[in-house]
Design a protein around this motif. Structure first.
Motif, PDB file in Angstrom:
ATOM      1  N   ASP A  35      51.598 -51.006 -85.080  1.00 46.63           N
ATOM      2  CA  ASP A  35      51.983 -51.155 -83.794  1.00 46.63           C
ATOM      3  C   ASP A  35      52.984 -49.858 -83.248  1.00 46.63           C
ATOM      4  OD1 ASP A  35      51.061 -53.409 -83.180  1.00 46.63           O
ATOM      5  OD2 ASP A  35      52.989 -54.513 -83.558  1.00 46.63           O
ATOM      6  N   ALA A  36      53.718 -49.393 -84.386  1.00 46.94           N
ATOM      7  CA  ALA A  36      54.450 -47.870 -84.276  1.00 46.94           C
ATOM      8  C   ALA A  36      53.509 -46.778 -84.304  1.00 46.94           C
ATOM      9  CB  ALA A  36      55.673 -47.925 -85.519  1.00 46.94           C
ATOM     10  N   TRP A  37      52.323 -46.623 -84.758  1.00 48.23           N
ATOM     11  CA  TRP A  37      51.652 -45.646 -84.687  1.00 48.23           C
ATOM     12  C   TRP A  37      51.013 -45.664 -83.479  1.00 48.23           C
ATOM     13  CZ3 TRP A  37      46.509 -45.589 -88.403  1.00 48.23           C
ATOM     14  CH2 TRP A  37      45.850 -44.465 -88.135  1.00 48.23           C
ATOM     15  N   ARG A  38      50.720 -47.106 -82.947  1.00 47.93           N
ATOM     16  CA  ARG A  38      50.019 -46.979 -81.473  1.00 47.93           C
ATOM     17  C   ARG A  38      50.842 -46.692 -80.574  1.00 47.93           C
ATOM     18  NH1 ARG A  38      45.707 -48.163 -79.112  1.00 47.93           N
ATOM     19  NH2 ARG A  38      45.613 -48.880 -77.100  1.00 47.93           N
ATOM     20  N   ASN A  39      52.200 -46.971 -80.733  1.00 48.83           N
ATOM     21  CA  ASN A  39      53.256 -46.576 -79.669  1.00 48.83           C
ATOM     22  C   ASN A  39      53.816 -45.348 -79.808  1.00 48.83           C
ATOM     23  OD1 ASN A  39      52.762 -49.330 -78.603  1.00 48.83           O
ATOM     24  ND2 ASN A  39      54.594 -50.127 -79.937  1.00 48.83           N
ATOM     25  N   GLY A  40      53.474 -44.648 -80.903  1.00 43.35           N
ATOM     26  CA  GLY A  40      54.296 -43.071 -80.873  1.00 43.35           C
ATOM     27  C   GLY A  40      55.414 -43.375 -81.529  1.00 43.35           C
ATOM     28  N   THR A  41      55.803 -44.468 -81.929  1.00 39.26           N
ATOM     29  CA  THR A  41      57.379 -44.345 -82.472  1.00 39.26           C
ATOM     30  C   THR A  41      57.335 -44.223 -84.053  1.00 39.26           C
ATOM     31  OG1 THR A  41      57.199 -46.808 -82.508  1.00 39.26           O
ATOM     32  CG2 THR A  41      58.174 -45.860 -80.371  1.00 39.26           C
ATOM     33  N   GLY A  42      56.648 -44.070 -84.595  1.00 38.29           N
ATOM     34  CA  GLY A  42      56.301 -43.992 -86.042  1.00 38.29           C
ATOM     35  C   GLY A  42      54.691 -43.918 -86.530  1.00 38.29           C
ATOM     36  N   ASN A  43      54.535 -44.685 -87.725  1.00 41.94           N
ATOM     37  CA  ASN A  43      53.061 -44.618 -88.025  1.00 41.94           C
ATOM     38  C   ASN A  43      53.044 -45.480 -89.458  1.00 41.94           C
ATOM     39  OD1 ASN A  43      52.922 -42.949 -90.340  1.00 41.94           O
ATOM     40  ND2 ASN A  43      53.359 -41.130 -88.899  1.00 41.94           N
ATOM     41  N   ILE A  44      51.836 -46.051 -89.667  1.00 41.75           N
ATOM     42  CA  ILE A  44      51.509 -46.816 -90.985  1.00 41.75           C
ATOM     43  C   ILE A  44      51.983 -46.096 -92.103  1.00 41.75           C
ATOM     44  CG2 ILE A  44      49.185 -45.942 -91.189  1.00 41.75           C
ATOM     45  CD1 ILE A  44      50.461 -49.561 -91.629  1.00 41.75           C
ATOM     46  N   TYR A  45      51.912 -44.744 -92.026  1.00 44.34           N
ATOM     47  CA  TYR A  45      52.275 -43.816 -93.354  1.00 44.34           C
ATOM     48  C   TYR A  45      53.725 -44.137 -93.526  1.00 44.34           C
ATOM     49  CZ  TYR A  45      47.906 -42.048 -92.052  1.00 44.34           C
ATOM     50  OH  TYR A  45      46.612 -42.083 -91.887  1.00 44.34           O
ATOM     51  N   THR A  50      44.299 -32.202 -80.265  1.00 44.46           N
ATOM     52  CA  THR A  50      45.268 -32.061 -79.302  1.00 44.46           C
ATOM     53  C   THR A  50      46.359 -33.049 -79.101  1.00 44.46           C
ATOM     54  OG1 THR A  50      44.076 -32.782 -77.598  1.00 44.46           O
ATOM     55  CG2 THR A  50      43.569 -30.386 -78.309  1.00 44.46           C
ATOM     56  N   THR A  51      45.977 -34.290 -79.644  1.00 42.71           N
ATOM     57  CA  THR A  51      46.899 -35.687 -79.282  1.00 42.71           C
ATOM     58  C   THR A  51      46.906 -36.312 -80.659  1.00 42.71           C
ATOM     59  OG1 THR A  51      45.169 -36.763 -78.393  1.00 42.71           O
ATOM     60  CG2 THR A  51      46.285 -35.767 -76.723  1.00 42.71           C
ATOM     61  N   PRO A  52      48.055 -37.095 -80.756  1.00 40.41           N
ATOM     62  CA  PRO A  52      47.954 -37.882 -81.952  1.00 40.41           C
ATOM     63  C   PRO A  52      46.758 -38.859 -82.111  1.00 40.41           C
ATOM     64  CG  PRO A  52      50.225 -37.951 -80.897  1.00 40.41           C
ATOM     65  CD  PRO A  52      49.236 -36.948 -79.986  1.00 40.41           C
ATOM     66  N   LEU A  53      46.559 -39.138 -83.159  1.00 39.94           N
ATOM     67  CA  LEU A  53      45.457 -40.121 -83.453  1.00 39.94           C
ATOM     68  C   LEU A  53      45.954 -41.584 -83.049  1.00 39.94           C
ATOM     69  CD1 LEU A  53      42.437 -40.132 -84.356  1.00 39.94           C
ATOM     70  CD2 LEU A  53      43.460 -40.889 -86.582  1.00 39.94           C
ATOM     71  N   THR A  54      45.236 -42.388 -82.083  1.00 34.83           N
ATOM     72  CA  THR A  54      45.777 -43.518 -81.631  1.00 34.83           C
ATOM     73  C   THR A  54      44.795 -44.814 -82.182  1.00 34.83           C
ATOM     74  OG1 THR A  54      46.668 -42.643 -79.616  1.00 34.83           O
ATOM     75  CG2 THR A  54      46.450 -44.979 -79.660  1.00 34.83           C
ATOM     76  N   PRO A  55      45.441 -45.547 -82.775  1.00 35.72           N
ATOM     77  CA  PRO A  55      44.675 -46.663 -83.419  1.00 35.72           C
ATOM     78  C   PRO A  55      44.633 -47.981 -82.374  1.00 35.72           C
ATOM     79  CG  PRO A  55      46.662 -46.881 -84.236  1.00 35.72           C
ATOM     80  CD  PRO A  55      46.592 -45.649 -83.537  1.00 35.72           C
ATOM     81  N   THR A  56      43.512 -48.653 -82.710  1.00 38.69           N
ATOM     82  CA  THR A  56      43.135 -49.899 -81.878  1.00 38.69           C
ATOM     83  C   THR A  56      42.734 -50.956 -82.916  1.00 38.69           C
ATOM     84  OG1 THR A  56      42.876 -48.909 -79.786  1.00 38.69           O
ATOM     85  CG2 THR A  56      42.169 -51.213 -80.205  1.00 38.69           C
ATOM     86  N   VAL A  57      43.728 -51.959 -83.311  1.00 37.30           N
ATOM     87  CA  VAL A  57      43.205 -52.891 -84.471  1.00 37.30           C
ATOM     88  C   VAL A  57      42.421 -53.791 -83.762  1.00 37.30           C
ATOM     89  CG1 VAL A  57      44.229 -54.518 -85.908  1.00 37.30           C
ATOM     90  CG2 VAL A  57      45.231 -52.616 -85.514  1.00 37.30           C
TER      91      VAL A  57
END
Length: 157
Positions: free
Chosen positions: A34-44, A84-91
């Motif tokens: 969720d954080a990764w998708r929302n741009g507030t963090g990431n799974i890492y 050019t943009t962050p990678l966006t995941p969709t689970v």
């Protein structure tokens, strides 16, 4: 998110504990995605510093990385430097069995040459104490290798 309970022939207290672990692990991984998708963090952010990450197959990035930093430095940052943009995941789906969470997801971005990057990933994540400690990753190596070889990475900071 689907959750397949594991209730074999265990004692009730052991089964309940097992479900609590699965529920906690699913929540940890879901929050990271969720954080990764929302741009507030990431799974890492929930990847342990000493985690082992294996990329299966024969892609240019296939192999075993013995720490978070080794994986980020050799795979994630070079891949992101081609975007050019962050990678966006969709689970698509997420499953838990004991200390393992399996995530099937799509991810997309746009490469520096303007061509969309889309890939489907399946990650097998082993968690301990709310940290991902081991990963086995599968993805479309043709799509990954194409962007890796086609696009020159931007200078990394």
């Amino acid at each position: 998110m689907r959750h397949r309970p594991v209730l074999l022939d265990r004692e009730m207290s052991a089964a309940q504990r097992y479900d609590e672990i699965e529920t906690r692990n699913l929540a940890t991984v879901q929050a990271g995605f969720d954080a990764w998708r929302n741009g507030t963090g990431n799974i890492y952010d929930v990847l342990a510093d000493d985690a082992t990450w294996e990329i299966t197959g024969n892609s240019v990035a296939a192999g075993v990385y013995s720490s978070k930093e080794e994986f980020l430095a050799n795979v994630v940052r070079p891949l992101m430097a081609r975007m050019t943009t962050p990678l966006t995941p969709t689970v698509r789906d997420m499953y838990a069995d004991g200390d393992t969470v399996i995530v099937l997801f799509d991810a997309e971005s746009t490469a520096r040459d303007g061509v969309p990057y889309r890939n489907t990933y399946s990650w097998y994540l082993t968690l301990r104490d709310n940290w991902i400690v081991m990963v086995t990753a599968f993805y479309d190596s043709i799509a990954f290798d194409d962007i890796w070889q086609r696009v020159t990475p931007a200078a990394q900071s």
